[in-house]
Design a protein around this motif. Structure first.
Motif, PDB file in Angstrom:
ATOM      1  N   PHE A   5     -10.212 -29.269   5.931  1.00  0.00           N
ATOM      2  CA  PHE A   5     -11.263 -28.086   5.387  1.00  0.00           C
ATOM      3  C   PHE A   5     -10.751 -28.533   3.942  1.00  0.00           C
ATOM      4  O   PHE A   5     -11.724 -27.961   3.348  1.00  0.00           O
ATOM      5  CB  PHE A   5     -10.308 -26.879   6.511  1.00  0.00           C
ATOM      6  N   ASN A   6      -9.507 -27.493   3.474  1.00  0.00           N
ATOM      7  CA  ASN A   6      -9.723 -27.639   2.250  1.00  0.00           C
ATOM      8  C   ASN A   6     -10.254 -28.678   1.618  1.00  0.00           C
ATOM      9  O   ASN A   6     -10.884 -28.725   0.424  1.00  0.00           O
ATOM     10  CB  ASN A   6      -8.295 -27.828   1.441  1.00  0.00           C
ATOM     11  N   LEU A   7      -9.908 -30.380   1.596  1.00  0.00           N
ATOM     12  CA  LEU A   7     -10.505 -31.364   1.198  1.00  0.00           C
ATOM     13  C   LEU A   7     -12.140 -31.133   1.334  1.00  0.00           C
ATOM     14  O   LEU A   7     -12.726 -31.986   0.420  1.00  0.00           O
ATOM     15  CB  LEU A   7     -10.580 -32.336   1.489  1.00  0.00           C
ATOM     16  N   LEU A   8     -12.869 -31.238   2.478  1.00  0.00           N
ATOM     17  CA  LEU A   8     -14.062 -30.764   2.594  1.00  0.00           C
ATOM     18  C   LEU A   8     -14.812 -29.407   2.105  1.00  0.00           C
ATOM     19  O   LEU A   8     -16.124 -29.890   1.480  1.00  0.00           O
ATOM     20  CB  LEU A   8     -14.516 -30.796   4.595  1.00  0.00           C
ATOM     21  N   GLY A   9     -14.049 -28.839   1.984  1.00  0.00           N
ATOM     22  CA  GLY A   9     -14.561 -26.932   0.684  1.00  0.00           C
ATOM     23  C   GLY A   9     -14.717 -28.009  -0.703  1.00  0.00           C
ATOM     24  O   GLY A   9     -15.455 -27.495  -0.954  1.00  0.00           O
ATOM     25  N   ASP A  10     -14.021 -28.851  -1.333  1.00  0.00           N
ATOM     26  CA  ASP A  10     -13.790 -29.296  -2.181  1.00  0.00           C
ATOM     27  C   ASP A  10     -14.999 -30.490  -2.741  1.00  0.00           C
ATOM     28  O   ASP A  10     -15.970 -29.947  -3.164  1.00  0.00           O
ATOM     29  CB  ASP A  10     -13.035 -30.142  -2.792  1.00  0.00           C
ATOM     30  N   GLY A  11     -14.837 -31.309  -1.679  1.00  0.00           N
ATOM     31  CA  GLY A  11     -16.298 -32.128  -1.663  1.00  0.00           C
ATOM     32  C   GLY A  11     -17.427 -31.757  -0.994  1.00  0.00           C
ATOM     33  O   GLY A  11     -18.760 -32.267  -1.992  1.00  0.00           O
ATOM     34  N   LEU A  12     -17.781 -30.347  -0.747  1.00  0.00           N
ATOM     35  CA  LEU A  12     -18.797 -29.169  -0.857  1.00  0.00           C
ATOM     36  C   LEU A  12     -19.225 -28.954  -2.033  1.00  0.00           C
ATOM     37  O   LEU A  12     -20.628 -28.538  -2.422  1.00  0.00           O
ATOM     38  CB  LEU A  12     -18.753 -28.535   0.472  1.00  0.00           C
ATOM     39  N   ARG A  13     -17.987 -28.358  -2.779  1.00  0.00           N
ATOM     40  CA  ARG A  13     -18.091 -27.505  -4.436  1.00  0.00           C
ATOM     41  C   ARG A  13     -19.116 -28.824  -5.167  1.00  0.00           C
ATOM     42  O   ARG A  13     -20.153 -28.243  -6.125  1.00  0.00           O
ATOM     43  CB  ARG A  13     -17.325 -27.277  -4.836  1.00  0.00           C
ATOM     44  N   ASP A  14     -18.598 -29.802  -5.005  1.00  0.00           N
ATOM     45  CA  ASP A  14     -19.254 -31.304  -5.939  1.00  0.00           C
ATOM     46  C   ASP A  14     -20.698 -31.146  -5.352  1.00  0.00           C
ATOM     47  O   ASP A  14     -21.749 -31.307  -6.432  1.00  0.00           O
ATOM     48  CB  ASP A  14     -18.242 -32.586  -6.004  1.00  0.00           C
TER      49      ASP A  14
END
Length: 274
Positions: free
Chosen positions: A259-268
């Motif tokens: 979920f942390n990596l998904l959040g970073d991906g969504l931010r980008d």
């Protein structure tokens, strides 16, 4: 939507994050069907078994299949963490947007109250709430949601302050629309992107917070197959079989990282500059 997905998986963190989260969702949905054994079935003759064809991840101190307990426990950990994050986000988003719209003394009062609450660490605040309400899964959900709400309120307010100055908001005020209408129909839909990113990242913290509460005996109660509770029960028997501690800990870590990596991906992906 297709273009958005392409932007999401274009970055390594987005691709890895969405892959891990999809796998977790599959386990949550189909876990009870995929589980080969009853997660609460006690088999004294099969205690502390290592990984094998019969027991893929071995057995625990009661002879229960660890793999089955992990599959079943995904719902108790991941679903509750997601629900707590959604509830906390909604509460925080409403408070933050309302504070930005009202402005003046009302905004100052709300934000100073939020600052006072945020001075208490999330874990300590959740422990305080769940101690007052009592030990249970539902009370743990309420505690995590309340602990997350102040942070979401501050983040939402920072975005809503920009939205508050937009012409369509001023037009709604000039038309004589109610404050509730302006906050819910004009402002909230336009601050949703950063809220979704922050909410996705906070799910990872909610998973760890739920596991911590269960580990301390304030969340799920035995014999529930909750990952934090499994780690707590395994402490006394890890010298007999390390797997009973390693596997639920690894499951918590994988979900948190996903979920942390998904959040970073969504931010980008949601960044207008990219």
């Amino acid at each position: 939507m297709t273009e958005f997905l392409k932007r999401l998986i274009k970055t390594p963190q987005g691709a890895i994050g969405i892959t891990l989260v999809v796998l977790v969702l599959i386990v949550v949905v189909f876990g009870p069907t995929l589980a080969p054994y009853d997660p609460e079935k006690i088999a004294p003759l099969a205690r502390y078994k290592g990984p094998s064809m019969a027991y893929w991840l071995g057995t625990d101190q009661y002879g229960r299949d660890i793999f089955s307990r992990l599959l079943i426990g995904a719902r108790g950990t991941v679903v509750m963490a997601v629900l707590a994050t959604i509830v906390g986000t909604l509460i925080g988003a409403l408070i933050g947007t309302a504070s930005a719209f009202l402005g003046g003394r009302a905004d100052e009062l709300i934000m100073r109250t939020i600052d006072a609450v945020m001075s208490i660490p999330s874990l300590l605040f959740a422990l305080l709430v769940v101690t007052l309400l009592g030990s249970s899964t539902i009370n743990a959900l309420i505690a995590v949601a309340i602990a997350f709400a102040p942070g979401m309120a501050r983040i939402t307010r920072s975005v809503a302050l920009t939205v508050r100055r937009q012409d369509y908001v001023n037009a709604a005020v000039a038309r004589g629309e109610s404050s509730g209408y302006i906050i819910g129909r004009e402002m909230l839909p336009n601050v949703i992107a950063p809220i979704i990113v922050e909410m996705t990242i906070r799910v990872s913290f909610a998973v760890m917070l739920f596991a911590t509460l269960s580990f301390l005996g304030l969340g799920a109660q035995p014999p529930a197959a909750e990952w934090g509770l499994m780690v707590s029960e395994a402490r006394r028997y890890m010298h007999m079989s390390s797997g009973i501690l390693i596997w639920p800990s690894a499951a918590i870590a994988i979900v948190a990282v996903g979920f942390n990596l998904l959040g970073d991906g969504l931010r980008d992906a949601l960044n207008p500059r990219t």
